[in-house]
Design a protein around this motif. Sequence first.
Motif, mmCIF file in Angstrom:
data_model
loop_
_atom_site.group_PDB
_atom_site.id
_atom_site.type_symbol
_atom_site.label_atom_id
_atom_site.label_comp_id
_atom_site.label_asym_id
_atom_site.label_seq_id
_atom_site.Cartn_x
_atom_site.Cartn_y
_atom_site.Cartn_z
ATOM 1 N N ASP A 126 38.804 2.256 7.238
ATOM 2 C CA ASP A 126 37.800 0.898 7.549
ATOM 3 C C ASP A 126 39.191 0.240 9.042
ATOM 4 O O ASP A 126 38.539 -0.302 9.757
ATOM 5 N N ARG A 127 40.174 -0.417 8.648
ATOM 6 C CA ARG A 127 41.069 -0.551 9.741
ATOM 7 C C ARG A 127 40.830 -0.333 10.613
ATOM 8 O O ARG A 127 41.062 -1.423 11.742
ATOM 9 N N LEU A 128 41.379 0.702 11.089
ATOM 10 C CA LEU A 128 41.176 1.433 11.940
ATOM 11 C C LEU A 128 39.714 1.143 12.801
ATOM 12 O O LEU A 128 40.318 0.845 14.294
ATOM 13 N N LEU A 129 39.149 0.969 12.450
ATOM 14 C CA LEU A 129 37.582 0.866 13.236
ATOM 15 C C LEU A 129 37.564 -0.752 14.083
ATOM 16 O O LEU A 129 37.318 -1.581 14.556
ATOM 17 N N ASP A 130 37.827 -1.355 12.740
ATOM 18 C CA ASP A 130 38.077 -2.970 12.822
ATOM 19 C C ASP A 130 39.184 -3.925 14.064
ATOM 20 O O ASP A 130 38.995 -4.369 14.700
ATOM 21 N N HIS A 131 40.237 -2.611 13.854
ATOM 22 C CA HIS A 131 41.301 -2.639 15.119
ATOM 23 C C HIS A 131 40.684 -2.257 16.520
ATOM 24 O O HIS A 131 41.179 -2.718 17.683
ATOM 25 N N VAL A 132 40.368 -1.142 16.555
ATOM 26 C CA VAL A 132 39.286 -0.601 18.167
ATOM 27 C C VAL A 132 38.571 -1.288 18.276
ATOM 28 O O VAL A 132 38.020 -1.268 19.233
ATOM 29 N N LEU A 133 37.750 -1.463 17.437
ATOM 30 C CA LEU A 133 36.034 -2.398 17.515
ATOM 31 C C LEU A 133 35.904 -3.637 18.068
ATOM 32 O O LEU A 133 34.920 -3.944 18.048
ATOM 33 N N GLY A 134 36.508 -4.443 16.807
ATOM 34 C CA GLY A 134 36.855 -5.544 16.626
ATOM 35 C C GLY A 134 36.275 -5.932 15.129
ATOM 36 O O GLY A 134 35.968 -5.371 15.260
#
Length: 237
Positions: free
Chosen positions: A64-72
Motif C-alpha cells: 500500500d505504501r509502495l504504490l503511494d510512493h511511486v504513483l503519488g
Amino acid sequence: MTSTIDRDRTTAGPVRPRAALFDLDGTLVDTNYLHTLTWWQALHQHGHDVPMAEIHRAVGMGGDRLLDHVLGAGHDHREDQALDDAHHALYATWFDALPVLGGARDLVRAVAARGMRVVLASSASADEVAAIRKALGVDDVVHGATSADDVESTKPAPELVERALELAGVEAGEAVFVGDTVWDVKAAARAGVACVGLLTGGVSEAELTAAGPVTVYRGPGELLRGIDSSPFAAVTA
C-alpha cells in the motif's frame, strides 16, 4: 565495516541484547531486485510507466505504501488491490527459487546460539514470509515472525518492529534490528531499537546512515565475522 551508531550509555552500562529482529527481503534473501522487477511488470500491465530505479527505492515498504510512493498519494486507489495481486502472482513464481544471501543462515544461527530470541519482521505478506522461511531453513532457531498481514501500517511505521518486540518479549533497548533499506532504519528508530544496516539490498551506505544512527556492514557474512564487536555484543540496558 563502517560504524556510525550513536551508543549513548546509561549508568547500567552495555549488556548483550536479548533479541535479534531480522528483516527478510534484501537482508537474508537476495530478493529486492525480484520485487523491483515484478512490481514494474505489475504496474506496466495496468498502464503505469514507472522507472525501475524509483520502484527499487520504495522496496521495503508494504504494497500500500509502495504504490503511494511511486504513483503519488492521489492516484486512483481503486486499482490498488489489482496491482498488489498482480505483483504477488508474478513474485510467487520465484517462491521455489528464492536466493539466500551468503552467511545469512549462519548469522541467524549464531545470534540464536548466543542466547538471543530471533524474530523475523517483514513488510511482505504472510505467504511470502512463509516462502522465505522455507528457503532459509532456520525455523528451528526462530522464536517468531510477523508480516504485513499482522499490522495496519508497514515500514517505515514502527508497528512491525513493535510487534516483533512483543513476540520476543523484550523492551526496545534489549533488541537489535537488522535491515537493508532506509525504511527499515526509520522503522527501527521510531520503535527505539538499535539498527544494523546491510548493503545487500542495493541501498548505499550514505543513504542508510543518513536515515538514522546505524552500523553498516556489506552483508550478513561480514556481520557474522564481526559479530562479537557488533551491536549484537552489547546494547544499552
